[in-house]
Design a protein around this motif. Structure first.
Motif, PDB file in Angstrom:
ATOM      1  N   GLY A  54       0.779  -1.299   0.037  1.00 45.89           N
ATOM      2  CA  GLY A  54       0.138  -0.051  -0.032  1.00 45.89           C
ATOM      3  C   GLY A  54       0.990   1.127  -0.142  1.00 45.89           C
ATOM      4  O   GLY A  54       0.325   2.558  -0.035  1.00 45.89           O
ATOM      5  N   THR A  55       2.234   0.950  -0.544  1.00 40.84           N
ATOM      6  CA  THR A  55       2.747   2.591  -0.447  1.00 40.84           C
ATOM      7  C   THR A  55       2.572   3.305  -1.579  1.00 40.84           C
ATOM      8  O   THR A  55       2.934   2.469  -2.879  1.00 40.84           O
ATOM      9  CB  THR A  55       4.578   1.898   0.290  1.00 40.84           C
ATOM     10  N   THR A  56       2.735   4.153  -1.607  1.00 41.47           N
ATOM     11  CA  THR A  56       2.834   5.251  -2.590  1.00 41.47           C
ATOM     12  C   THR A  56       3.873   6.332  -2.986  1.00 41.47           C
ATOM     13  O   THR A  56       3.730   6.915  -3.836  1.00 41.47           O
ATOM     14  CB  THR A  56       0.851   5.930  -2.596  1.00 41.47           C
ATOM     15  N   SER A  57       4.754   5.986  -1.663  1.00 43.41           N
ATOM     16  CA  SER A  57       5.711   7.003  -2.186  1.00 43.41           C
ATOM     17  C   SER A  57       6.689   6.677  -1.236  1.00 43.41           C
ATOM     18  O   SER A  57       6.481   5.157  -0.145  1.00 43.41           O
ATOM     19  CB  SER A  57       5.518   8.514  -1.406  1.00 43.41           C
ATOM     20  N   GLU A 355      10.536  -5.575  -8.787  1.00 43.75           N
ATOM     21  CA  GLU A 355      10.514  -4.131  -7.808  1.00 43.75           C
ATOM     22  C   GLU A 355       9.624  -4.605  -6.549  1.00 43.75           C
ATOM     23  O   GLU A 355       8.337  -4.940  -7.399  1.00 43.75           O
ATOM     24  CB  GLU A 355       9.992  -2.677  -8.509  1.00 43.75           C
ATOM     25  N   TYR A 356       9.012  -4.846  -5.659  1.00 44.37           N
ATOM     26  CA  TYR A 356       8.396  -4.433  -4.726  1.00 44.37           C
ATOM     27  C   TYR A 356       7.577  -3.960  -4.583  1.00 44.37           C
ATOM     28  O   TYR A 356       8.090  -2.409  -4.767  1.00 44.37           O
ATOM     29  CB  TYR A 356       9.044  -4.891  -3.188  1.00 44.37           C
ATOM     30  N   GLY A 357       6.424  -3.451  -3.931  1.00 47.11           N
ATOM     31  CA  GLY A 357       5.566  -2.572  -4.176  1.00 47.11           C
ATOM     32  C   GLY A 357       4.523  -2.744  -5.334  1.00 47.11           C
ATOM     33  O   GLY A 357       4.400  -3.541  -6.156  1.00 47.11           O
ATOM     34  N   PRO A 358       3.538  -1.301  -5.369  1.00 46.29           N
ATOM     35  CA  PRO A 358       2.896  -1.784  -6.245  1.00 46.29           C
ATOM     36  C   PRO A 358       2.828  -1.728  -7.958  1.00 46.29           C
ATOM     37  O   PRO A 358       3.998  -1.565  -8.437  1.00 46.29           O
ATOM     38  CB  PRO A 358       1.967   0.137  -6.091  1.00 46.29           C
TER      39      PRO A 358
END
Ligand code: SF4
Ligand code: SF4
Lengths: 377, 476
Positions: A54-57, A355-358
């Motif tokens: 859920g990170t956006t930045s 990449e990890y993340g969205p």
């Protein structure tokens, strides 16, 4: 029941954690499978495996970590910095890998700048990288120190009886997960890889008793379910941490089925059981340190290769996806030798760095998976 | 990898260049100057070493001997151990095992070979490494994975618990070459009975491994000789460390490279003792004349390099400092934590002592020495914990009166990149100007040397370091 699992896998502060907290109970976060959950459970607390969803930045993560660091701990720090982990009463950091262990300093330093993000209990748990008599002893000592610090900080008592009970409970749920694996990778697969990951993830963030009950019902239902593997290529997913069911869905949407894995947010977390006899601390030390499934345990490549080969054979896989998060050299490099050795045995492989993340690279990943499926068609 | 690169074995190639280079100082000055004109690709690197006279020539001769030992080991019935610079080699010498130390081999290729080690770095990726792995191993390892060098008999690494990417390179090499592997593994803290007991037991495991691999038991007399040599070497290193504290520092910057490369490759051997004595003779002479170790003899600024140095082609890093009269006060690689070092005084429990009472005492001394090797000591735990990176840097900069600290690393260094920003911030808070360089010490392709120079110059000028105005440091 799957919906409850999905809720627990999708959000950090999901309804079951909320309920737990509302009952005035303690939640302890930890980042790596080398932390013995049983200890936290036996202290009457909820062991909660931290994630970076859920990170956006990465504005906070990048302020403390350097640029060439795995984005998983960076995302965790970002979430911590945004108070998303405010529900954690404590955190145990471990030296799973170099990027992860530096979460210790980076979180503490961010805590100096952003008030309220550092939990009152912040503990470092040092795990050896080998299994030898003295490293087992070291790990036992770490466990005893962990127990002591939890007891002192939270005013609780970890009794031997409670610890034995926790070991039995975790063994039971791990056995159930192994059965789930059978249903997922058997001749007639009855569950998608996406759902399997969802179930495993839910277990890392919900009370074990409830989870075990849910697993039992799920297994009963699955036995009656229809096979879903017809016409789909059977794949195995190997490598760095993946806690994103959507990544698996992306693979499966291309016409494959992920029937097996060797991932630490996957089957690696439940393949080994703890001896229920003898000294529980010594048994936990053996269980956690004996697992050579993560490349952080250096020099055990052949063991890991054998495990993957066995699993690939048992699950009758058509191919293996060897993925790693960028800057995860442990999995990334070992994937390189897996590729050589699996291909030499006629098992097609695809290596992928991501990449990890969205999921921002959906197009590229889909294209590569399509090409791989075409190759093994 | 280009075809012509495959024509030569890496270790033979480096040996033949160094063997020839080591003789260049034997002739007259005129002969040497004429030779420099004939070797445009090697001239700058060669001169950066030879211009310091006897110590430079001796270093090259000793390096040539070490490389020759690797090349001829199998003919002589000896085993070759592939190992890392973080590992102290005396125990290998005690077993008559020849160390093949990857990182110094990468350093040599980086500054000697015209094209650097780029092709070997990339070859590692071709056979499976991530391109983000540490270049300090990959630079030379590529050659050994390609079969362009002596095939090692086994691998010893002591970076698990310290540096994943380093340990991972050796684990990869063991799996790829299918040769035995022993790891010394370190706890996250250094001192106390628990950590010491772990060090001792793990080191005894290593001795059993070496016995198994060589078919020999540890030779007590040989070990005693080596222990005596280490004691002498520790004293000599301490004297160099002491002299480095003088303002101006009489120690030529490149002597730090001599010091650590010597210790990594030949620690415990008489050759290294000779090298240290020769370096000391030179340094004492400079000190007696009140001269700095720079070429001009002047010192305008004093820098401590908090991690490693920068090794790309032609040793330009040292020349850059010398041309600006900046004294290089050492880096983490040149701190060994012998008990009487000036920086050890305030940390008596963090040091190693050389004991030779009985076999156990000697083995324990070696175990302690290895556990205090550069990096092994200071980046195993949180950077801000006692005896770790920040503590060590603050001690060094204070004792050495450094005007600034600069961090050079490799892009593969997860461990230091994971904490270097807060570390630099803490140094600044302590009043020490700190610069982080986003370069790779072994690979110019990550950031060109020109860009590195620009950054350094910008930093020095913005922070008014070396401008003649005394900087306001807490210890002034
Ligand atoms: S991949 Fe290994 S080190 Fe990383 S979190 Fe999982 S178990 Fe821990
Ligand atoms: S420079 Fe960094 S990555 Fe390379 S060996 Fe040293 S600690 Fe490891």
């Amino acid at each position: 029941m799957m919906e409850e699992m999905r809720e627990a896998a999708r959000a950090l502060y999901h309804p079951l954690v909320r309920k737990w907290k509302e009952a005035g109970k303690t939640v302890i976060g930890y980042p790596c499978t080398f932390v013995p959950e049983e200890i936290i459970h036996a202290a009457g607390m909820l062991p909660y495996r931290m994630r970076g969803i859920g990170t956006t930045s990465l504005s906070i993560g990048d302020t403390y970590f350097g640029p060439v660091i795995c984005s998983l701990p960076k995302c965790m720090l970002q979430l911590a910095g945004e108070h998303a982990y405010g529900f954690l009463d404590g955190v145990i950091i471990t030296n799973g890998c170099d990027s992860m262990r530096r979460l210790n300093e980076c979180w503490r330093k961010a805590g100096e700048d952003i008030p309220g993000i550092l939990p009152g209990y912040f503990h470092y748990f040092g795990v050896p990288h080998k299994a030898a008599s003295y490293s087992y002893e070291w790990y036992e000592e770490e466990i005893r120190e962990l127990i002591k610090s939890l007891e002192e900080h939270f005013g609780v008592k970890v009794t031997e009886k409670a610890l034995r009970k926790s070991i039995r409970l975790y063994n039971e749920s791990r056995r159930l997960l192994q059965k789930l694996d059978d249903l997922r990778s058997g001749t007639e697969a009855r569950m998608t890889g996406e759902d399997a990951l969802t179930v495993i993830l839910a277990g890392s963030a919900m009370p074990r008793e409830e989870y075990t009950a849910l697993l039992k019902t799920l297994l009963k239902d699955l036995k009656k379910a229809l096979p879903i593997d017809k016409g789909r290529k059977r794949l195995m997913l190997v490598g760095s941490s993946n806690d994103d069911p959507e990544f698996v869905r992306l693979i499966e949407d291309s016409g494959a089925l992920v029937v097996a894995d060797s991932l630490c947010f996957g089957s690696r977390s439940y393949e080994d059981l703890t001896n229920e006899e003898g000294d529980p601390v010594a048994s936990l030390s053996r269980r956690y340190l004996n697992q050579c499934r993560c490349p952080r345990m250096f020099g055990c490549y052949q063991d890991r290769l054998s495990l993957i080969l066995d699993k690939a054979e048992k699950a009758r896989v058509d191919g293996v996806i060897l993925q790693n998060i960028r800057f995860c050299d442990l999995h990334g490099s070992e994937n390189g030798i897996f590729e050589r050795d699996l291909e030499a045995r006629g098992i097609p492989c695809m290596r992928m760095e991501r990449e990890y993340g969205p999921l921002v690279e959906t197009g590229r990943i889909r294209m590569r998976i399509d090409a791989f499926l075409e190759r093994i068609a | 990898m280009k075809r012509e690169t495959r024509e030569y074995h890496y270790d033979w190639n480096i040996w033949s260049i160094i063997e020839n280079a080591s003789r260049t100082g034997d002739g007259t000055r005129k002969e040497y100057d004429t030779l420099l004109k004939l070797i445009p690709h090697f001239r700058d690197s060669l001169d950066a070493v030879i211009r310091w006279g006897e110590p430079g020539t001796l270093l090259l001769k000793l390096l040539a001997q070490c490389l020759n030992a690797v090349l001829t080991a199998h003919e002589q019935g000896k085993k070759v151990a592939l190992t890392t610079f973080c590992f102290a080699p005396p125990i290998l010498h005690a077993f008559d095992v020849v160390p093949l130390v990857l990182e110094p081999m990468t350093v040599l290729g980086t500054f000697i070979l015209q094209r650097g080690t780029g092709e070997y770095l990339d070859y590692c990726c071709e056979v499976g490494f991530t391109e983000t792995s540490c270049s300090s191993q990959r630079g030379a390892l590529g050659a050994y994975l390609a079969g362009l060098g002596v095939r090692p008999d086994f691998i010893i690494c002591d970076s698990p618990g310290i540096c994943d990417t380093n340990a991972n390179s050796y684990a990869f090499a063991s799996a790829y070459l299918d040769i035995p592997f022993y790891q010394l593994n370190y706890p996250p803290f250094l001192t106390g009975e628990r950590a010491s007991a772990y060090h001792r037991q793990d080191f005894r495991g290593l001795i059993s491994f070496l016995e198994e691999q060589t078919g020999h038991t540890l030779d007590m007399d040989r070990l005693r000789q080596i222990t005596a040599e280490i004691r002498r070497q520790s004293e000599l290193i301490t004297e160099i460390n002491e002299l480095q504290r003088i303002v101006p520092s009489p120690v030529p910057g490149i002597f730090n490279l001599f010091l650590y490369s010597g210790n990594f490759l030949m620690g415990g051997t008489p050759g290294f003792t000779d090298l240290l004595e020769s370096m000391l003779k030179y340094i004492r002479g400079r000190a007696a004349q009140g001269l700095a170790g720079t070429r001009s003899g002047k010192e305008r600024a004093r820098g401590f390099f908090s991690y490693i140095d920068h090794y790309t082609t032609d040793l330009r890093f040292w020349t850059f400092l010398e041309n600006r009269d900046i004294s290089h006060l050492g880096c983490i690689l040149s701190t060994f934590w012998q008990e009487d070092a000036p920086y050890s005084m305030e940390h008596p429990d963090a040091v190693y002592r050389v004991e030779d009472g009985d076999l156990d005492a000697m083995i324990d001394s070696l175990a302690m020495q290895v556990s205090r090797m550069p990096m092994i000591k200071s980046i195993r735990g949180p950077y801000d914990a006692p005896h770790m990176w920040l503590d060590d840097t603050l001690t060094m900069t204070r004792l050495l009166r450094a005007d600034f600290v600069a961090y050079f690393g490799t892009i593969g260094c997860r461990n230091t990149w994971g904490m270097v920003k807060p570390y630099a911030r803490d140094l600044e808070r302590a009043g020490i100007p700190a610069l982080i360089l986003y370069a790779d010490a072994f690979d110019d392709r990550v950031q060109s040397w020109d860009a590195v120079i620009d950054k350094m110059q910008e930093f020095l000028s913005l922070r008014k370091i070396g401008t003649g105005r005394p900087a306001r440091r807490p210890w002034r």
